[in-house]
Every structure is written in C-alpha cells, then in structure tokens.
Write a protein that holds these residues in place. Structure first.
Motif, mmCIF file in Angstrom:
data_model
loop_
_atom_site.group_PDB
_atom_site.id
_atom_site.type_symbol
_atom_site.label_atom_id
_atom_site.label_comp_id
_atom_site.label_asym_id
_atom_site.label_seq_id
_atom_site.Cartn_x
_atom_site.Cartn_y
_atom_site.Cartn_z
ATOM 1 N N SER A 23 13.961 -2.615 -5.759
ATOM 2 C CA SER A 23 15.378 -2.289 -5.632
ATOM 3 C C SER A 23 15.554 -0.782 -5.804
ATOM 4 C CB SER A 23 16.207 -3.066 -6.661
ATOM 5 O OG SER A 23 15.724 -2.838 -7.966
ATOM 6 N N GLU A 24 14.846 -0.202 -6.751
ATOM 7 C CA GLU A 24 14.739 1.253 -6.907
ATOM 8 C C GLU A 24 13.334 1.526 -7.421
ATOM 9 O OE1 GLU A 24 16.869 3.639 -6.206
ATOM 10 O OE2 GLU A 24 18.662 2.433 -5.834
ATOM 11 N N TYR A 25 12.794 2.690 -7.073
ATOM 12 C CA TYR A 25 11.434 2.989 -7.516
ATOM 13 C C TYR A 25 11.386 3.411 -8.972
ATOM 14 C CZ TYR A 25 10.229 3.059 -2.548
ATOM 15 O OH TYR A 25 10.039 2.730 -1.248
ATOM 16 N N GLY A 35 -3.090 6.895 -0.249
ATOM 17 C CA GLY A 35 -2.106 7.415 -1.202
ATOM 18 C C GLY A 35 -0.824 6.613 -1.144
ATOM 19 N N HIS A 36 0.012 6.744 -2.196
ATOM 20 C CA HIS A 36 1.291 6.030 -2.154
ATOM 21 C C HIS A 36 2.336 6.867 -1.433
ATOM 22 C CE1 HIS A 36 1.537 8.297 -6.071
ATOM 23 N NE2 HIS A 36 2.657 8.686 -5.508
ATOM 24 N N GLN A 37 3.258 6.161 -0.828
ATOM 25 C CA GLN A 37 4.357 6.816 -0.133
ATOM 26 C C GLN A 37 5.461 7.156 -1.133
ATOM 27 O OE1 GLN A 37 3.762 7.652 2.841
ATOM 28 N NE2 GLN A 37 1.948 6.371 3.130
ATOM 29 N N ASP A 38 6.447 7.904 -0.652
ATOM 30 C CA ASP A 38 7.615 8.179 -1.495
ATOM 31 C C ASP A 38 8.885 7.657 -0.847
ATOM 32 O OD1 ASP A 38 8.114 11.716 -0.624
ATOM 33 O OD2 ASP A 38 7.891 9.911 0.576
ATOM 34 N N LYS A 39 8.707 6.693 0.034
ATOM 35 C CA LYS A 39 9.852 6.133 0.750
ATOM 36 C C LYS A 39 9.452 4.772 1.315
ATOM 37 C CE LYS A 39 9.750 9.768 3.601
ATOM 38 N NZ LYS A 39 8.446 10.410 3.379
ATOM 39 N N HIS A 40 10.437 4.074 1.844
ATOM 40 C CA HIS A 40 10.175 2.772 2.476
ATOM 41 C C HIS A 40 9.659 3.027 3.889
ATOM 42 C CE1 HIS A 40 12.268 0.680 -0.755
ATOM 43 N NE2 HIS A 40 13.190 1.608 -0.680
ATOM 44 N N TRP A 41 8.375 3.259 3.987
ATOM 45 C CA TRP A 41 7.764 3.693 5.253
ATOM 46 C C TRP A 41 6.284 3.398 5.180
ATOM 47 C CZ3 TRP A 41 4.203 7.777 6.203
ATOM 48 C CH2 TRP A 41 4.101 8.184 7.542
ATOM 49 N N VAL A 71 -7.172 -8.095 -0.616
ATOM 50 C CA VAL A 71 -5.733 -7.988 -0.397
ATOM 51 C C VAL A 71 -5.434 -6.566 0.059
ATOM 52 C CG1 VAL A 71 -3.447 -8.126 -1.449
ATOM 53 C CG2 VAL A 71 -5.246 -9.710 -2.159
ATOM 54 N N ALA A 72 -4.792 -6.440 1.207
ATOM 55 C CA ALA A 72 -4.415 -5.130 1.747
ATOM 56 C C ALA A 72 -2.906 -5.017 1.672
ATOM 57 C CB ALA A 72 -4.893 -5.000 3.186
ATOM 58 N N MET A 73 -2.412 -4.040 0.921
ATOM 59 C CA MET A 73 -0.977 -3.958 0.663
ATOM 60 C C MET A 73 -0.456 -2.547 0.912
ATOM 61 S SD MET A 73 1.039 -5.533 -2.606
ATOM 62 C CE MET A 73 0.656 -4.339 -3.843
ATOM 63 N N ASN A 74 0.819 -2.464 1.281
ATOM 64 C CA ASN A 74 1.436 -1.142 1.386
ATOM 65 C C ASN A 74 1.549 -0.554 -0.026
ATOM 66 O OD1 ASN A 74 3.505 -3.093 0.693
ATOM 67 N ND2 ASN A 74 5.013 -1.475 1.021
#
Lengths: 431, 75
Positions: A175-177, A134-140, A46-49
């Motif tokens: 909805s919010e992080y 790495g994880h992002q800090d925004k919807h991107w 599984v490849a996920m954002n």
C-alpha cells in the motif's frame, strides 16, 4: 547447501519475525496463490519482482512453514555487521556479487553461490531470487538478468536432466513502501517447469533461457502493478490513490489499480492528446493540494467543523498516553531511520526499521523499560510496561495520523482553495 | 581485427542473428547483457582478438562501433 533441517531455533526466530512484521509493523499481510507453491522437496526457484528490499523476502519466508527458504541477496548485505552476516547466512541467505557494487574481481565469487544453489535445488530446496537484481523505487518491472534461468538450467544439467525443476513466478505489492501499518501482498503464479526446455538447452542454452524468461516475466507483469509511463509516473501513482476505496483490502485495490493503468494505457494509445490533458489535470490537482498543504482525503471526505473539533478533543484526551508512548516510539523510529537516511535509498527504510527493531532495538527497549519501571513501581508493572512496548508504537503511529488528519482538516476548513480543488478532483475521478 | 569474425563469434555465443549486430546497435540491449553474460562477452572478445575488455569499461561502451574502437586501441 546441506539438506534442510528446520530446527526449533529457526521456527522460533521465524515466529518472532512474523509477530514483529505482521503483528506490529505491517497492518495486513495477504498471501495469494499459496497453493501454487510446489510441495517441499520439489526443486523450486521463486522469481519475484523486487521493490521493498528485505520486506519482499520476508513475505515469501512467511508464506509457507513446511520448508526452510533460501534467498539470494546482494553481497554487501553481509557487510552490514559480522553478526548480521552470520545471522543471515544461518537464515539461508547466499550472496550475489554485482559488477556495479562489488566490482569485476568479485564476480567470480558468484560461482560458489551458483554451486550451492544448484546443489540445493537438486536436493529439493526452495530458493528465492530477484531477476531484476536490484530493487526498484516504484511500481515498475525492470529488466531481468538471466542469472536465475542460468541457475535453474545449470542445476538440471548437474543432475543429468533427470530432475524436474520449477521456476515459480511471484509478485509483491505494498500500500506504501515506507511507514508503519501498511499492507503488503505476495502473489504466487503458476509454476513453470523447465523440463520441456532441456533438449533445447543442450544445443541452444541462451535460447532456452530466453523462452523460459518470457513465460516467467509475463506472469510477473500480470500479477503486479507495472506503471510503464515513467514520464507521468508521479501523476498516475497519485491518481490511483485518489480512486482507492479506502475500506477495500489490498488485493482488491491492486486489481483496481491495474485496471486503471490499463485504461490509461489504452487512452494513451487511442487518444494521446486526451491522455495528456488528463495527466495535466492530475498534475495540476496534485500540485494544488501540495501548495495548500492538503491531501486528496480532505477534498474527498469534506470534513466539517463538528467532526474536526471532536477529533481534536480525542487528541487532547489521549495526549497523556501519547506522551508516555513517546518511549519507545521515538527511538524505535528515528534511530534506524537515521541509518537508512545515510544510505540515500528510501526503499531501504522499512527493511532497516523492521530489522533493527526486531533484532536489537525493541528487545533492548523492553529490557530497559522493565528495569526502570520495576525500580519505580514493582516488577508486575515493569513486566506489563515492557510487554506493552510494541503496542505503544502502534498507538503512537495512529495518534500521529489523527493529529495530521485534524491539522489538515483545520487547513481545509480555514483555507480558500477547496472549491477550486474540488472542481479539479471531479475532473480526474472520472478516469 | 576481423570484425566479421568477431561478430560471428558473438552471434554464435549469444545465439542471435549476426545481422542484429550493427555498428549503431546497443551492445547491452542486443546481447541482453548482465553481470554474468558480460564475462561471456569478455571471453569471446579475448578468444577472437586477444584483447581483454575490462568489465568496468563496458559501461562506457554503448554501441558495437565503440566496442570495435575499444578493441582497436587495445591492440
């Protein structure tokens, strides 16, 4: 990687985490496209954002109970504490070493992770990996590393290209992080078989991986909220909140957000000056609200004195329970938050609050509460009070939200900027 | 150092058009470098030039021109 055996310990731990995450911490968990997940025993990667650290993996873990999920996580997660490292190893997590975190010498350790993952795939395991690393800090959606395609093809090669291996694109959304009682969504796309690319891989391995990566990435892009205009990210993110139907479930809100971003992108391409004017209006409104100490909700809902005073009375009536609920709400929030603040990464907050409370704090608070309350009022009251612990946290969360709502309503009613803000709002909601 | 030989080796390893490798081109973007393929690049450079590029130095190498300069200094 041994052939998976789902023991009772694993099932009970998973059930406990499910209760903690989706019974208490999150308000709603939406899992879409669950039927797209291949049957257990089918090799699937599984490849996920990657946005919300451990919470992303939790969403996949809870999607299906018919297999033991495996995860590739950053290697320093194993260094948090030896016990925690042992726990996540038992839970099926494997370390990924990265140049920027562990240094060049540690990269060779990835060989073992790849070996175990490839063997696992050949045995029919399901593995979750985050191509953005790495994880992002925004919807991107960030750049993808090719580690996941390399893993899939190397596994196929190990099995003499006899086994069909799938890469399943997936996307998450929140909805919010941060904060309790938010909603989260996991969506699974259409599995991509890498079998058609085996022959190409034999002569041009990187080209084969690029082809597969294009397919996987385009699915993930289409499933998630991906705001490409980073210069105006804050304004676009704020605008979508203004336009939300608060009663709509998260999947519906996500589709509305994606449609908005698409409209804005089209406007940016066809009429850049109109786009810039729209973004300037949003920014002016956003900053105006901040200066007035208000949120969009007050301008949108236009609270009146009667409702506000009624809400204030409710706050007053519930205040004894709110005082009682300070324990465990305050330590349950502030102890892990102290540690997450030290990381300097806001995106770790939910993961640390959730994991710390689930694994350590809430069980400890329940025991302390049971003992103390039993001594004061008997074991039946002690037991009841202990069981109530997590629900008191939910109550306190809603109480504080109501307190903020009332405070801001008073600011709105006594302030003098509501007309100008309302005028600004009417300009931007037409977008 | 034979730049053409090096470029040809890199292009072959990374399966790209050798004409995409220009002095001003970004190494990271042209080769789509990540932690794993970085090791492949280091290996190719070493095989062709004998120079061992340190992984931590790659973050300071933006273009192919800077890579050539690094290798020259290494020699």
């Amino acid at each position: 990687m041994e052939k998976d055996r789902i023991g009772w310990g694993y099932k009970l731990t998973k059930a406990y985490f499910r209760f903690a995450a989706y019974g208490i911490y999150y308000r709603a968990y939406h899992c879409l496209g669950r039927d797209n997940i291949p049957q257990p025993g089918t090799p699937v990667l599984v490849a996920m954002n990657h946005q919300n650290a451990f919470c992303d993996a939790l969403g996949v873990l809870m999607s299906k109970d018919d297999r033991k999920w495996h995860f590739i996580a950053r290697a320093d997660a194993f260094d948090i504490h030896p016990l925690f490292g042992k726990f996540i190893t038992w839970a099926g997590v494997l370390p990924a070493y990265r140049l920027q975190y562990q240094g060049e010498e540690a990269l060779a350790n990835n060989d073992e992770t790849f070996r175990l993952s490839e063997e696992g795939l050949l045995k029919g395991n399901s593995i979750l990996i985050f191509p953005e690393a790495g994880h992002q800090d925004k919807h991107w959606l960030g750049t993808f590393s090719y580690g996941y395609t390399r893993m899939a093809f190397q596994a196929a090669e190990k099995g003499n290209f006899e086994k069909e291996i799938f890469i399943l694109p997936a996307a998450n959304h929140y909805s919010e992080y941060t904060g309790m009682r938010q909603s989260m969504l996991i969506r699974f796309g259409t599995p991509v078989s890498i079998k058609p690319y085996y022959e190409l891989y034999k002569t041009k391995p990187r080209t084969a991986q690029r082809e597969v990566n294009k397919l996987v990435r385009s699915q993930i892009e289409s499933m998630m909220l991906d705001i490409r205009d980073l210069d105006h990210y804050a304004d676009i993110d704020f605008l979508r909140g203004c336009l939300h139907n608060a009663d709509a479930p998260l999947p519906e809100q996500l589709e509305a957000d994606k449609a908005l971003v698409k409209r804005l992108q089209a406007l940016q391409e066809t009429d850049p000056s109109a786009y810039q004017e729209a973004m300037d209006n949003v920014k002016t409104y956003r900053l105006g609200l901040a200066a007035a100490g208000l949120e969009d909700r007050q301008i949108k809902e236009n609270p009146n004195w009667f409702l506000t005073l009624l809400q204030a009375l409710v706050l007053l009536a519930l205040s004894p329970l709110a005082l009682l609920a300070l324990w465990p709400s305050v330590p349950a929030w502030y102890i892990p938050k102290h540690f997450s603040d030290k990381t300097g990464d806001i995106m770790l907050q939910s993961s640390i609050v959730l994991a710390a409370n689930t694994l350590l704090l809430m069980p400890l608070f329940c025991v302390i509460t049971f003992v103390v309350t039993t001594l004061l009022a008997g074991w039946e009251i002690g037991l009841f009070h202990a069981i109530l612990m997590p629900f008191l946290c939910i109550f306190e969360h809603h109480y504080l939200n109501l307190f903020r709502t009332v405070r801001q309503a008073f600011r709105f009613l006594t302030g003098n900027s509501k007309d100008s803000l309302a005028a600004l709002r009417s300009k931007i909601v037409s977008l | 150092m034979n730049i053409e030989q090096l470029n040809a080796a890199i292009a072959e390893e990374f399966e790209i058009d050798v004409n995409d490798i220009t002095p001003d081109a970004s190494v990271k973007d042209t080769l789509e470098l990540d932690s794993l393929s970085l090791l492949d690049l280091i290996s190719v450079v070493h095989d062709v030039t004998g120079c061992t590029v340190k992984g931590t130095d790659v973050s300071h190498i933006a273009t192919f021109a800077q890579l050539y300069e690094y290798i020259e200094q290494c020699s």
